[in-house]
Motif scaffolding. Structure first.
Motif, mmCIF file in Angstrom:
data_model
loop_
_atom_site.group_PDB
_atom_site.id
_atom_site.type_symbol
_atom_site.label_atom_id
_atom_site.label_comp_id
_atom_site.label_asym_id
_atom_site.label_seq_id
_atom_site.Cartn_x
_atom_site.Cartn_y
_atom_site.Cartn_z
ATOM 1 N N GLY A 188 0.778 -1.282 0.050
ATOM 2 C CA GLY A 188 0.063 0.054 0.037
ATOM 3 C C GLY A 188 0.861 1.318 0.015
ATOM 4 N N LEU A 189 1.964 1.293 0.878
ATOM 5 C CA LEU A 189 2.707 2.256 0.838
ATOM 6 C C LEU A 189 3.717 2.571 -0.362
ATOM 7 N N LEU A 190 4.022 1.470 -1.098
ATOM 8 C CA LEU A 190 4.452 1.746 -2.586
ATOM 9 C C LEU A 190 3.591 2.108 -3.615
ATOM 10 N N PHE A 191 2.112 1.815 -3.566
ATOM 11 C CA PHE A 191 1.037 2.479 -4.230
ATOM 12 C C PHE A 191 1.095 3.970 -3.921
ATOM 13 N N VAL A 192 1.219 4.430 -2.714
ATOM 14 C CA VAL A 192 1.293 5.865 -2.273
ATOM 15 C C VAL A 192 2.325 6.430 -3.091
ATOM 16 N N VAL A 218 -5.507 7.552 -1.812
ATOM 17 C CA VAL A 218 -6.368 6.647 -1.203
ATOM 18 C C VAL A 218 -6.397 5.372 -1.331
ATOM 19 N N PHE A 219 -6.630 4.835 -2.402
ATOM 20 C CA PHE A 219 -6.103 3.516 -2.880
ATOM 21 C C PHE A 219 -5.150 2.867 -2.023
ATOM 22 N N GLY A 220 -3.930 3.564 -2.107
ATOM 23 C CA GLY A 220 -2.628 2.954 -1.504
ATOM 24 C C GLY A 220 -2.662 2.841 0.037
ATOM 25 N N LEU A 221 -3.231 4.014 0.753
ATOM 26 C CA LEU A 221 -3.619 4.078 2.073
ATOM 27 C C LEU A 221 -4.451 2.875 2.489
ATOM 28 N N ILE A 267 -13.208 -0.362 4.469
ATOM 29 C CA ILE A 267 -11.847 0.234 3.847
ATOM 30 C C ILE A 267 -11.693 -0.305 2.484
ATOM 31 N N SER A 268 -11.974 -1.574 2.348
ATOM 32 C CA SER A 268 -11.642 -2.296 1.189
ATOM 33 C C SER A 268 -12.784 -1.770 0.193
ATOM 34 N N ALA A 269 -13.681 -1.482 0.444
ATOM 35 C CA ALA A 269 -14.863 -0.834 -0.430
ATOM 36 C C ALA A 269 -14.062 0.300 -0.985
ATOM 37 N N VAL A 270 -14.068 1.163 -0.143
ATOM 38 C CA VAL A 270 -13.307 2.482 -0.429
ATOM 39 C C VAL A 270 -12.082 2.410 -1.444
ATOM 40 N N THR A 271 -11.141 1.352 -0.977
ATOM 41 C CA THR A 271 -10.015 1.308 -1.701
ATOM 42 C C THR A 271 -10.251 1.071 -3.119
ATOM 43 N N PHE A 272 -11.201 -0.213 -3.243
ATOM 44 C CA PHE A 272 -11.367 -0.407 -4.831
ATOM 45 C C PHE A 272 -12.218 0.771 -5.568
ATOM 46 N N ILE A 273 -12.964 1.282 -5.131
ATOM 47 C CA ILE A 273 -13.601 2.234 -5.648
ATOM 48 C C ILE A 273 -12.848 3.651 -5.987
ATOM 49 N N ALA A 296 -9.671 3.410 -6.635
ATOM 50 C CA ALA A 296 -8.791 2.932 -7.541
ATOM 51 C C ALA A 296 -9.391 3.020 -8.987
ATOM 52 N N ILE A 297 -10.538 2.698 -8.933
ATOM 53 C CA ILE A 297 -11.405 2.637 -10.272
ATOM 54 C C ILE A 297 -11.463 3.843 -10.994
ATOM 55 N N PHE A 298 -12.225 4.924 -10.012
ATOM 56 C CA PHE A 298 -12.419 6.241 -10.071
ATOM 57 C C PHE A 298 -11.029 6.973 -10.534
ATOM 58 N N GLY A 299 -10.258 6.643 -9.926
ATOM 59 C CA GLY A 299 -8.718 7.327 -10.075
ATOM 60 C C GLY A 299 -8.147 6.916 -11.341
ATOM 61 N N ILE A 300 -8.175 5.816 -11.766
ATOM 62 C CA ILE A 300 -7.853 5.417 -13.052
ATOM 63 C C ILE A 300 -8.633 6.119 -14.282
ATOM 64 N N VAL A 301 -9.865 5.998 -14.139
ATOM 65 C CA VAL A 301 -10.635 6.649 -15.123
ATOM 66 C C VAL A 301 -10.523 8.260 -15.337
ATOM 67 N N LEU A 302 -10.299 8.912 -14.080
ATOM 68 C CA LEU A 302 -10.190 10.249 -14.241
ATOM 69 C C LEU A 302 -9.024 10.653 -14.875
ATOM 70 N N LEU A 303 -7.784 9.841 -14.332
ATOM 71 C CA LEU A 303 -6.397 10.143 -15.021
ATOM 72 C C LEU A 303 -6.341 9.754 -16.440
#
Length: 209
Positions: free
Chosen positions: A64-68, A93-96, A124-130, A132-139
């Motif tokens: 998770g910290l590496l993803f951050v 948020v995904f990494g954290l 936490i898991s729900a927020v984490t996946f969501i 990541a998904i929205f972050g990838i789309v927005l980017l």
């Protein structure tokens, strides 16, 4: 603009999947009864289960910290627009969230209802996946105006859509727990492949500046 030396942070997007996947395989190997087909990865780190600390403290938290760090590299080098910044923040948020999932582990078997810690883990898991998904789309959408990543725009948006579909399928399997593990792994594979490609690109583009 960040220092070129900091472009190494982008490699967190490639190293985290390797670390997390490796620890998952090791943890599963140490539990003969564990099924990659049906079991959640979180079950390897469930409270009071054998070798849970390996999954949590070598898998979830450092990955998770590496993803951050990977997300920070995006923030330093490419997040100039509001859209890009929003996507990057969601990846942080995904990494954290992944790291916190290793701190707040679920009960054995990761039941839908359990201890307060299980409830926190599930939220936490729900927020984490969501995230990541929205972050990838927005980017992905923001890459339209980014020369280095313009060619990855469609791939990024498609990755987010595929990940969203896999998340829905995974959630639909919760009641039967049939192939839940497969759906979760395909979801993570979609996210991990994207972070690997983007993270490696950040490093390659900026290392010689």
């Amino acid at each position: 603009m960040g220092s070129p030396k900091l472009s190494v942070l982008g490699l967190g997007g490639a190293l985290a999947p390797i670390l997390f996947s490796s620890v998952t395989l090791v943890g599963a190997y140490m539990r003969p009864e564990y099924s990659h087909l049906d079991n959640f990865i979180s079950e390897l780190g469930a409270t009071d289960t054998p070798n849970a600390d390996i999954m949590n403290f070598i898998g979830f938290i450092p990955s998770g910290l590496l993803f951050v760090l990977f997300a920070i590299s995006l923030l330093l080098f490419y997040a100039r627009t509001t859209l890009a910044k929003a996507g990057t923040i969601l990846l942080i948020v995904f990494g954290l969230g992944m790291a916190l999932a290793g701190i707040y582990s679920c009960d054995p078997g990761c039941p839908p209802h359990g201890s307060p810690e299980t409830t926190i883990h599930d939220q936490i898991s729900a927020v984490t996946f969501i995230s990541a998904i929205f972050g990838i789309v927005l980017l992905g959408i923001s890459f339209k105006s980014s020369t280095p990543f313009k060619k990855l725009r469609n791939y990024s948006i498609l990755s987010g859509i595929v990940a969203a579909i896999l998340l829905v399928i995974m959630i639909d399997s919760f009641e039967s727990r049939a192939l839940t593990g497969i759906w979760q792994r395909l979801l993570l594979l979609t996210i991990f492949l994207w972070t690997t490609i983007i993270g490696s690109s950040i490093y390659d583009i900026n290392k010689d500046w």
